[in-house]
Design a protein around this motif. Structure first.
Motif, PDB file in Angstrom:
ATOM      1  N   ALA A   1      -4.994   5.978  -2.653  1.00 38.69           N
ATOM      2  CA  ALA A   1      -3.971   5.389  -2.593  1.00 38.69           C
ATOM      3  C   ALA A   1      -3.363   5.368  -0.926  1.00 38.69           C
ATOM      4  N   THR A   2      -3.684   6.852  -0.633  1.00 41.82           N
ATOM      5  CA  THR A   2      -3.556   7.717   0.449  1.00 41.82           C
ATOM      6  C   THR A   2      -4.059   6.825   1.930  1.00 41.82           C
TER       7      THR A   2
ATOM      8  N   GLU B   1      -2.443   4.815   8.715  1.00 46.91           N
ATOM      9  CA  GLU B   1      -2.824   4.166   9.695  1.00 46.91           C
ATOM     10  C   GLU B   1      -4.238   5.044  10.500  1.00 46.91           C
TER      11      GLU B   1
ATOM     12  N   PHE C   1      -7.128  -0.176  -5.290  1.00 50.52           N
ATOM     13  CA  PHE C   1      -7.185   0.417  -3.989  1.00 50.52           C
ATOM     14  C   PHE C   1      -7.128   0.157  -2.506  1.00 50.52           C
ATOM     15  N   ASP C   2      -7.812  -1.073  -3.061  1.00 47.78           N
ATOM     16  CA  ASP C   2      -8.581  -1.965  -1.330  1.00 47.78           C
ATOM     17  C   ASP C   2      -9.342  -0.783  -0.720  1.00 47.78           C
TER      18      ASP C   2
ATOM     19  N   SER D   1      -6.299   4.750   2.438  1.00 43.96           N
ATOM     20  CA  SER D   1      -5.198   2.397   1.919  1.00 43.96           C
ATOM     21  C   SER D   1      -4.383   2.718   2.768  1.00 43.96           C
ATOM     22  N   MET D   2      -3.429   3.629   2.840  1.00 38.69           N
ATOM     23  CA  MET D   2      -1.808   2.969   3.499  1.00 38.69           C
ATOM     24  C   MET D   2      -1.931   4.123   4.891  1.00 38.69           C
TER      25      MET D   2
ATOM     26  N   LYS E   1       0.965  -0.780   0.084  1.00 36.20           N
ATOM     27  CA  LYS E   1      -0.002  -0.081   0.454  1.00 36.20           C
ATOM     28  C   LYS E   1       0.549   1.208   0.418  1.00 36.20           C
ATOM     29  N   ALA E   2       1.780   0.733   0.415  1.00 40.24           N
ATOM     30  CA  ALA E   2       2.833   2.719   0.754  1.00 40.24           C
ATOM     31  C   ALA E   2       3.680   2.977  -0.436  1.00 40.24           C
TER      32      ALA E   2
ATOM     33  N   ARG F   1       2.633   1.702  -3.232  1.00 39.95           N
ATOM     34  CA  ARG F   1       1.709   2.422  -4.570  1.00 39.95           C
ATOM     35  C   ARG F   1       0.939   3.947  -4.079  1.00 39.95           C
ATOM     36  N   GLN F   2       1.081   3.609  -2.622  1.00 43.81           N
ATOM     37  CA  GLN F   2       1.127   5.833  -2.278  1.00 43.81           C
ATOM     38  C   GLN F   2       2.216   6.518  -3.427  1.00 43.81           C
TER      39      GLN F   2
ATOM     40  N   GLU G   1       1.714   6.528  -7.187  1.00 38.42           N
ATOM     41  CA  GLU G   1       0.529   7.898  -7.174  1.00 38.42           C
ATOM     42  C   GLU G   1       1.124   9.197  -6.673  1.00 38.42           C
ATOM     43  N   HIS G   2       1.928   9.030  -6.039  1.00 38.65           N
ATOM     44  CA  HIS G   2       2.844  10.582  -5.186  1.00 38.65           C
ATOM     45  C   HIS G   2       3.062  11.303  -6.930  1.00 38.65           C
TER      46      HIS G   2
ATOM     47  N   TYR H   1      -3.929   9.009  -5.823  1.00 35.05           N
ATOM     48  CA  TYR H   1      -3.961   9.862  -4.604  1.00 35.05           C
ATOM     49  C   TYR H   1      -4.536  10.002  -3.234  1.00 35.05           C
TER      50      TYR H   1
END
Lengths: 404, 404
Positions: free
Chosen positions: B144-145, B150, B186-187, B147-148, A130-131, A133-134, A137-138, B141
């Motif tokens: 993705a963020t 916490e 992106f789950d 999803s990532m 997931k990181a 993927r971020q 995308e970033h 983005y």
């Protein structure tokens, strides 16, 4: 007599290899085996540099756990582990509490920022799928925004990679291939893009043969990547990173993207177990058990294994983690049968560091390899991991074949 | 006798149709024809809602100008227009100054934010192909963020679309199809995603048949899209939008993405020409010339053309812009030959509003159509634009065929 319960935490290389080797060698009535993982998929953590750069899609670097486990022998639970109670022999998750007779901890690595201010907040980390993927995308969002904005901020197109170790170099290799694609896709002139590797240590790829390191740096430089070596990052801000260039000399690099790839540690949950550890890594016994805990095995990045030949730890690689899984499965069966456990002996077949789609460096069976040949070997290594955990069908489904 | 110079600004539907019809009907020695455009490609501005949602890639909605012009008759210059000097008969660009005998202004639309605070800064606009790409990347983005991260900020997954006109509705239709894909990629659990259309006017798709509007709203709602109608956006902030719900009643919607699709105007350069205009649109003469300027034609979104039957302006559509190009080319040739210009008469074949890949509403040749049939008609309309500007080969290359 009650069947013993084996609980495996984490479906990374170590945990999944343990499961696969257990289900291969154990009858369905011998033990209750449960695998707990926060996702219902395994991802190739050795391929994350590609997902981060965008040269592989996230779905190409992961596969369903269901494709690998035999449901008549192993129960899979999707849950995040929240606590490990060693004296109480149970594990708390966000999806229930699980008791065990034998525990296998394979919870993987976390990024280590060494307390450098701002990194936690302003740097991205190649920590998991997931990181990754971020990060992809970033970077794409930065390129899209630059292309769109009227007053162009060129620092959006600067990517700082902190760390010239294995992960940093592999990520740089992918960026070297990906940047020209990004420029084409987002109408960005390539001379506007900067990719800078910043490393505190005085060398690139410590532990690698100097000749191979020279090859790697030269090839990455030819792709336009800059190196700032022996110059620690001392702070990250929303605008970029501050780099120490000399005793009282600092440089600030404005950058739209900062990726921290300079350190790993074990999973923080280890630190709350009472098991002796160093940065969440446990110096395991010869049979992979935690010292003083006969019912707890540690595999993968949370295990610290000393190579006595050189008195340094073995590197935390997928290859070794999978070999550990084989031994741990054997030792679990031995314990159930009241037999002796065996010693884990790593079999180091070599190490290949990718420099992008078609280039790599490495040592395989004691021989130095570079370029297309090394890249081919790297893909063999990647496919071998698929084969060991999922057999030939998984290699066909997820393997890397676009070689030579 | 010196050949006259024809300068066409902009390679949108109107400008490109002028060029294509000029080069078809004029000999190489009759005039010097130059086309100036800021990109070396034409993009389908009627397809931008698809590029913005991510259902089409940016390269699918554009094609090279070189594929359409005949280089023996037309010179293409890639340049951004910076100023139009009507009395001096010259145009300043970032790539030189160009004199003309005849000028065709086809510089397209810009977003109109009606002075609502914060929109310029915090809302994205479906203004051009680069802006569309940025919207796509912005949304990805955010997913993705989420999803990532916490501690999950669910408002990242909220998309506010300002405006329930043609563009807003077409964009919502694409989002309706795209959101399930994004969730999978992106789950993200789909119930976490909100898409909200906010419209100041008391109705959706003004000018459309009420029965068709009801169909559209019902089908979009079935895809999970929420509507807040008759409720103006009064402010945008980095966190979202403030909406006026009643006399003294306001609502704040936290949203990671705000897309403003509620208003268009002509190009701001028009306002500096001294030509009479309303929000950068010129109420053109019957032959498409600017009033009081016999050597200046206006085409496309910068031209305001009154439909005298209903005493309202014709909508700024690609269909009409291309028809204008045909007339303008004819009238330029007439002027060069010392003949009379002709009146532009729009031929309205209909209007189809897409509701996603497989659904649409519209009126075609006077008949109401919905669903798959309307969607098919929409793709015909889209392919027709390709055909008119680039012939059959461009339809084959860039056309939409995945229908029925």
């Amino acid at each position: 007599m009650k069947r013993p319960t084996i609980l495996v935490l984490g479906a990374g290389y170590g945990g999944l290899a343990t499961i696969v080797n257990l289900q291969k060698n154990i009858g369905p009535d011998v033990a209750d085996i449960t695998l707990i993982n926060q996702n219902d998929y395994h991802y190739e953590s050795t391929w994350l540099h590609e997902a981060s750069a965008g040269t592989l899609r996230p779905d190409q670097v992961r596969y369903d756990i269901a494709d690998v486990i035999k449901s008549d022998k192993v129960k899979f639970v999707k849950a995040s582990v929240e606590g490990i109670d060693i004296p109480g022999k149970q594990v708390t998750t966000d999806n229930g509490v699980f008791s065990y007779d034998y525990l296998v901890i394979g919870l993987g690595f976390e990024g280590e920022t060494f307390g450098i201010p701002g990194l936690d907040k302003y740097a991205l980390s190649i920590a998991n799928v997931k990181a990754a993927r971020q990060i992809r995308e970033h970077i794409e969002y930065q390129f899209a925004t630059w292309s769109m904005e009227e007053v162009k901020d060129d620092s959006r197109l600067t990517i700082v990679v902190g760390g010239a170790g294995f992960t940093g170099i592999e990520f740089l290799g992918e960026l070297g291939n990906r940047v020209p694609e990004l420029c084409k896709e987002f109408d960005v002139p390539q001379e506007k893009v900067r990719v800078i590797c910043v490393e505190a240590a005085p060398m690139v790829l410590p532990g690698f043969d100097p000749e191979l390191v020279e090859y790697a740096v030269g090839h990455l430089q030819a792709k336009g990547i800059e190196f700032s070596i022996g110059t620690p990052v001392v702070e990250a801000t929303p605008e970029g990173v501050k780099i120490k260039k000399g005793e009282e000399e600092f440089d600030f690099v404005k950058a739209g993207t900062v990726v921290w790839a300079a350190g790993v540690r074990g999973n923080r949950l280890i630190e709350q177990t009472g098991i002796e550890n160093m940065r969440a890594r446990v110096k395991v016994e010869k049979d992979m058990r935690a010292p003083g805990h006969d019912d707890v095995f540690i595999v993968g990045d949370c295990a610290l294994l000393i190579n006595e030949e050189v008195n340094r730890p073995y590197p935390p690689t997928a290859q070794i983690a999978m070999q550990q899984g084989v031994t741990v499965a054997k030792n679990l069966i031995a314990l159930i049968n009241g037999q002796e456990t065996e010693t884990f002996v790593p079999d180091l077949k070599g190490s290949v560091c990718s420099l992008g789609e078609d280039d790599a460096i490495g040592v395989v069976f004691g021989k130095k390899v570079t370029g297309a040949k090394a890249s081919f070997m790297k893909k063999m290594v990647d496919n071998r991991a698929l084969y060991m955990l999922g057999g030939p069908s998984l290699v066909v489904k997820k393997g890397k074949f676009n070689v030579l």
